[in-house]
Scaffold this active site. Structure first.
Site, PDB file in Angstrom:
ATOM      1  N   SER A 144      12.752  22.123 -16.604  1.00  0.00           N
ATOM      2  CA  SER A 144      11.490  22.823 -16.832  1.00  0.00           C
ATOM      3  C   SER A 144      11.753  24.061 -17.674  1.00  0.00           C
ATOM      4  CB  SER A 144      10.874  23.223 -15.497  1.00  0.00           C
ATOM      5  OG  SER A 144       9.966  24.299 -15.673  1.00  0.00           O
ATOM      6  N   HIS A 172       0.833  -1.217   0.000  1.00  0.00           N
ATOM      7  CA  HIS A 172       0.000   0.000   0.000  1.00  0.00           C
ATOM      8  C   HIS A 172       0.865   1.264   0.000  1.00  0.00           C
ATOM      9  CE1 HIS A 172      -3.451  -2.604   1.183  1.00  0.00           C
ATOM     10  NE2 HIS A 172      -2.508  -3.233   1.858  1.00  0.00           N
ATOM     11  N   GLU A 220       8.537   8.615 -16.299  1.00  0.00           N
ATOM     12  CA  GLU A 220       7.119   8.938 -16.512  1.00  0.00           C
ATOM     13  C   GLU A 220       6.641   8.460 -17.882  1.00  0.00           C
ATOM     14  OE1 GLU A 220       6.408  12.945 -13.915  1.00  0.00           O
ATOM     15  OE2 GLU A 220       7.797  13.080 -15.586  1.00  0.00           O
ATOM     16  N   LYS A 271      14.158  22.905 -11.597  1.00  0.00           N
ATOM     17  CA  LYS A 271      13.563  21.581 -11.741  1.00  0.00           C
ATOM     18  C   LYS A 271      14.475  20.577 -12.424  1.00  0.00           C
ATOM     19  CE  LYS A 271       9.419  20.648 -11.512  1.00  0.00           C
ATOM     20  NZ  LYS A 271       8.832  19.695 -10.579  1.00  0.00           N
TER      21      LYS A 271
END
Ligand code: ARG
Length: 457
Positions: A279, A158, A292, A285
């Protein structure tokens, strides 16, 4: 240059431009040019062996096929508006070169058996690349696992701390999943290596061709068992995409773990700059786009499977033009899988794993609550009761702002687990899990030996 398709004899008008545009598949099936020429060459040999072409005619046809292939590959081939698909284009190119001899090429074959043959050859090649790429991911995982057999980390359920495992054990778990995908691809290959050529439109031909000899020439294991099945079914594509989808799912879950580990809030690992992006607006960033996208591409490949399944669903046997829609999802699935796997293999090979942070997180005393309950079990307490007692202890401690780590020797003694503090140790806990397949040193060493042997082949 002609405006007439190769089937125009029975027609008095050419196709409407919009109907032609709808039927046009060259953008996708141009990729099949080498396979179409290979299949064409094997077919010419079958016609020659059946006495339908002289040696000289066969030779000229084979040379012309090669010339057309080379022109298509180097971009000098001039496609004609009448070229519906790659098969029409290749045949027309050969006929433009050889006239009447070229017009003999299509005897005893149909685009129906030809396209089925070309696609199988192409998928077998794409699958070979995909296997190499997926194996590279598995090897990157096992290479890293070898270095982290004894480095503890909190295992989770979990997405919450559960029990201690090792980084090596965790990485091996991902590698095992990929070995099953590699097995699936190897098994698929046995069914894919069947040649449809000679099935004709659906019912073979009256020309005395030998499909088994053609199959052998093309490197297939054997020829079709049933000509109608050979031109109608696309289960070989569907199965390849299903396997690709399962494998992409595995890669997406691996990516999800990478994203979690590299979350700065956790700080267990860092992706190399080469596998990160910045970014356009926020200068600070460093984003984990490789992981992803590996996660996102799984959705696309699952979509490819759904496209194929929906297109095939309920189609009666025999070639239907719907089947032309089979190539995009099939090619996309295998190509996307390879693309994803290659990037992920690099990301894993260069991942900086912070074993100190993982070991520090493994100090969480809650990770050892099950070990405590299991000591009670070894002392004769029924597990359900041991679980309840330990749960009550953890809750009482928490209510007072304490953890298992705050218990003194007397409290442990009173609880019935003398020397309980010694249990709260990742190395001890992991070493105690001696079961095969578990996270202990011996188990992970054995797993890696088995994985290395599997990935060798
Ligand atoms: N372009 C077609 C396809 O990809 C080839 C087969 C065409 N056959 C036919 N009977 N129209 O499926």
């Amino acid at each position: 240059m002609t405006d007439r398709p190769l089937w125009s004899g029975r027609f008095s008008t050419p196709p409407a431009p919009e109907a032609r545009a709808l039927g046009h598949s060259l953008d996708v099936d141009r990729a099949l040019a080498p396979e179409d020429v290979r299949a064409g060459t094997a077919h010419v040999e079958a016609l020659r062996d059946a006495g339908l072409l002289t040696n000289d005619e066969a030779h000229q046809l084979i040379e012309a096929l090669a010339t057309v292939r080379d022109a298509i590959l180097d971009g000098t081939f001039v496609f004609d508006p009448s070229d519906e698909d790659i098969h029409s284009a290749v045949e027309r190119g050969v006929t433009d070169m050889l006239g009447e001899i070229g017009a003999k090429l299509h005897a005893g074959r149909s685009r129906n058996d030809l396209v089925a043959t070309d696609v199988r050859l192409h998928l077998l090649a794409l699958a070979t690349t995909a296997v190499d790429d997926v194996r590279a991911v598995a090897r990157a995982l096992t290479a890293r696992a070898h270095d982290h057999i004894d480095d503890p980390m909190p295992g989770s359920t979990h997405v919450r701390p559960a029990q201690p495992i090792t980084v090596g054990h965790h990485l091996c778990a991902h590698a095992w999943a990929l070995t099953r995908d590699l097995e699936r691809l190897a098994d698929w290959r046995r069914r894919a290596a069947v040649s449809p050529l000679g099935a004709g439109a659906l019912a073979t031909s009256t020309l005395g061709l030998d499909p088994a000899a053609t199959a052998a020439r093309l490197g297939f294991d054997r020829a079709f068992e049933n000509s109608l099945d050979a031109v109608s079914d696309r289960d070989v594509l569907q199965e390849a995409v299903a396997v690709a989808s399962i494998c992409a799912t595995h890669l997406s879950r691996l990516a999800a773990d990478l994203l979690r580990w590299t979350d700065p809030a956790l700080g267990w690992a860092e992706l190399d700059e080469a596998y990160s992006t910045g970014s356009s607006m926020m200068p600070q960033k460093r984003n984990p786009d490789t992981a992803e996208l590996a996660r996102g591409k799984a959705a696309r490949i699952a979509g490819d499977f759904v496209s194929l399944a929906a297109m095939l669903h309920g189609l009666p046997l025999g070639y239907q033009r719907d089947l032309q829609e089979d190539k995009e999802p099939a090619f996309d699935a295998l190509e996307t899988l390879g693309l994803t796997a290659r990037a992920l293999a690099g990301a894993i090979a260069t991942l900086r794993i912070d074993t100190t942070a993982m070991r520090a997180a493994s100090a969480d005393p809650g990770l050892y609550a099950t070990d405590v309950a299991e000591v009670l079990v070894t002392r004769g307490v029924p597990f359900r009761e041991a679980h309840r007692r330990t749960g009550v202890l953890v809750k009482t401690l928490a209510d007072n702002g304490r953890t298992l780590g705050d218990l003194d020797d007397i409290e442990w003694e009173e609880f019935g687990v003398p020397d309980g503090a010694a249990l709260l140790d990742p190395d001890r806990s992991i070493a105690a899990r001696t079961a095969p397949g578990g996270p202990s040193h011996g188990s992970v060493v054995a797993q890696l030996a088995a994985l290395d042997a599997l990935l060798e082949s």
